[in-house]
Enzyme design. Structure first.
Site, PDB file in Angstrom:
ATOM      1  N   ASP A 263      -2.565  37.059 -40.206  1.00 11.40           N
ATOM      2  CA  ASP A 263      -3.453  36.828 -39.066  1.00 11.40           C
ATOM      3  C   ASP A 263      -4.234  38.106 -38.732  1.00 11.40           C
ATOM      4  OD1 ASP A 263      -2.326  34.205 -38.562  1.00 11.40           O
ATOM      5  OD2 ASP A 263      -0.569  35.254 -37.773  1.00 11.40           O
TER       6      ASP A 263
ATOM      7  N   ASP B 284      -6.341  32.528 -41.323  1.00  8.93           N
ATOM      8  CA  ASP B 284      -5.286  31.957 -40.477  1.00  8.93           C
ATOM      9  C   ASP B 284      -5.655  32.201 -39.004  1.00  8.93           C
ATOM     10  OD1 ASP B 284      -2.983  30.802 -39.534  1.00  8.93           O
ATOM     11  OD2 ASP B 284      -1.643  31.797 -40.931  1.00  8.93           O
TER      12      ASP B 284
ATOM     13  N   ASP C 242      -2.192  35.199 -33.094  1.00  6.52           N
ATOM     14  CA  ASP C 242      -1.047  34.284 -33.121  1.00  6.52           C
ATOM     15  C   ASP C 242       0.193  34.980 -32.558  1.00  6.52           C
ATOM     16  OD1 ASP C 242      -2.751  32.465 -34.190  1.00  6.52           O
ATOM     17  OD2 ASP C 242      -1.605  32.108 -36.036  1.00  6.52           O
TER      18      ASP C 242
ATOM     19  N   ARG D 124      -7.105  25.458 -31.228  1.00  5.67           N
ATOM     20  CA  ARG D 124      -6.143  26.472 -30.775  1.00  5.67           C
ATOM     21  C   ARG D 124      -6.792  27.495 -29.839  1.00  5.67           C
ATOM     22  NH1 ARG D 124      -2.713  27.454 -36.435  1.00  5.67           N
ATOM     23  NH2 ARG D 124      -2.193  25.268 -36.757  1.00  5.67           N
TER      24      ARG D 124
END
Ligand SMILES: *[C@@H]1O[C@H](CO)[C@@H](O)[C@H](O)[C@H]1NC(C)=O
Length: 316
Positions: free
Chosen positions: A130, A159, A163, A215
């Protein structure tokens, strides 16, 4: 108990100053987290007070941020690569004005007390990781980051941008710009990871999210306080999932038909938001009061306060 008395003084000051927005205009290398969950549990001081190193190569960056000694690392210029660099505990990583990490992400794994500010990160390949990945760590402040890729590839080519997974606690994300990307911010690892992720605590305030697919964030299991964010032209909004309890206040959306929604019984208490004409469909939860003092920008002023201030706008 780092900076315990200082954070009490600051919390009191915030209460008295609650009529004015809390945007930080001046920054120093020794700043400590002053907003949200990162201020709890003794606070988040990163490498404040430690030695300062300036780096301009991938090798120098990798060496400088490793290990648990208190330290401040300033990224100068552009560093290009195809990897993710692991950041140790008690570390502050700062981007100098105009600096950039191209294809190079930062990971905080099994660490504590980390500050990452003013860093611009783009196009980290999924095969590396990430852009920002925080896992199984506590007390992390992510501030004034510029995080992006592109949407010219399929959604798994890159990705996440930010995160936060595997039971992270004490995380604050402020003044960041997240844009041009498929999957922006995954909080909580997977539907099967409740045993680890129920304790997650994340504050997200004053961030600008735009041209993202999904997201923004996707939030599983834990507690999230999401306030004073601007969301423009994203496909999906805030997705509360798997029993997550979110407190969602004074955010502004345009261009999505699901600004706040649930999957598998996630919950939200929503107050003062401008959903841009769309509907909040998340069931009402129980998270009604954040466990720290904070100042809300009035909804009508959020766009003017956040867009243009978020991202790599500090200088070190
Ligand atoms: C640094 O501290 C973290 C968190 O306490 C710990 O998990 C890790 O093993 C430590 N690393 C080193 C190199 O001592």
């Amino acid at each position: 108990m780092r900076f315990f008395s200082a954070s009490i003084v600051f919390a009191a000051a915030l209460q008295f100053a609650s009529a004015t927005p809390s945007i930080v205009k001046r920054a120093t290398v020794n700043d400590v987290a002053n907003v949200g969950y990162a201020t709890l549990n003794g606070g988040t001081t990163g490498g404040s007070g430690g030695p300062v190193t300036r780096v301009s190569t991938l090798d120098a960056l990798t060496t400088a941020v490793a290990g648990n000694n208190s330290k401040i690392v300033i990224i100068d210029g552009t560093i290009t690569g195809d990897t993710v660099v692991k950041v140790g505990s008690h570390t502050t990583v700062l981007g100098a004005a105009g600096s950039a990490l191209n294809g190079v992400g930062l990971r905080v794994l099994n660490e504590e007390n980390v500050i990452i500010r003013n860093v611009k990160i783009s196009k980290v390949l999924a095969s590396a990781g990430d852009a920002i990945g925080v896992q199984a760590s506590s007390q992390v402040w992510l501030d004034h980051l510029d995080l992006s890729s592109d949407r010219d590839h399929d959604k798994d080519f890159y990705d996440g941008l930010a995160d936060l997974t595997h039971g992270v606690t004490g995380i604050t994300v402020t003044n960041c710009k997240l844009y041009d990307h498929w999957k922006a911010s995954l909080i909580g690892h997977s539907d099967n990871n409740g045993a680890e992720d129920t304790k997650i605590t994340v504050t997200m305030a004053n961030n600008y999210w735009t041209d993202l697919n999904s997201r923004t964030p996707s939030f599983r299991f834990g507690h999230g306080h999401i306030y004073n964010n601007v969301f423009d032209a994203n496909n999906d909004g805030i997705n509360t999932r798997d029993g997550a309890q979110l407190l969602v206040e004074n955010n502004v959306w345009t261009g999505t038909d699901k600004p706040l929604y649930d999957t598998d019984d996630g919950f939200a208490v929503a107050r003062g938001n401008d959903f841009g004409g769309a509907e909040n469909t998340a069931p009402v939860g129980t998270f009604t009061a954040a466990p720290y003092s904070y100042s809300l920008i009035p909804t009508a002023n959020v766009r003017a306060s956040v867009v243009g201030t978020a991202g790599q706008t500090l200088s070190f």
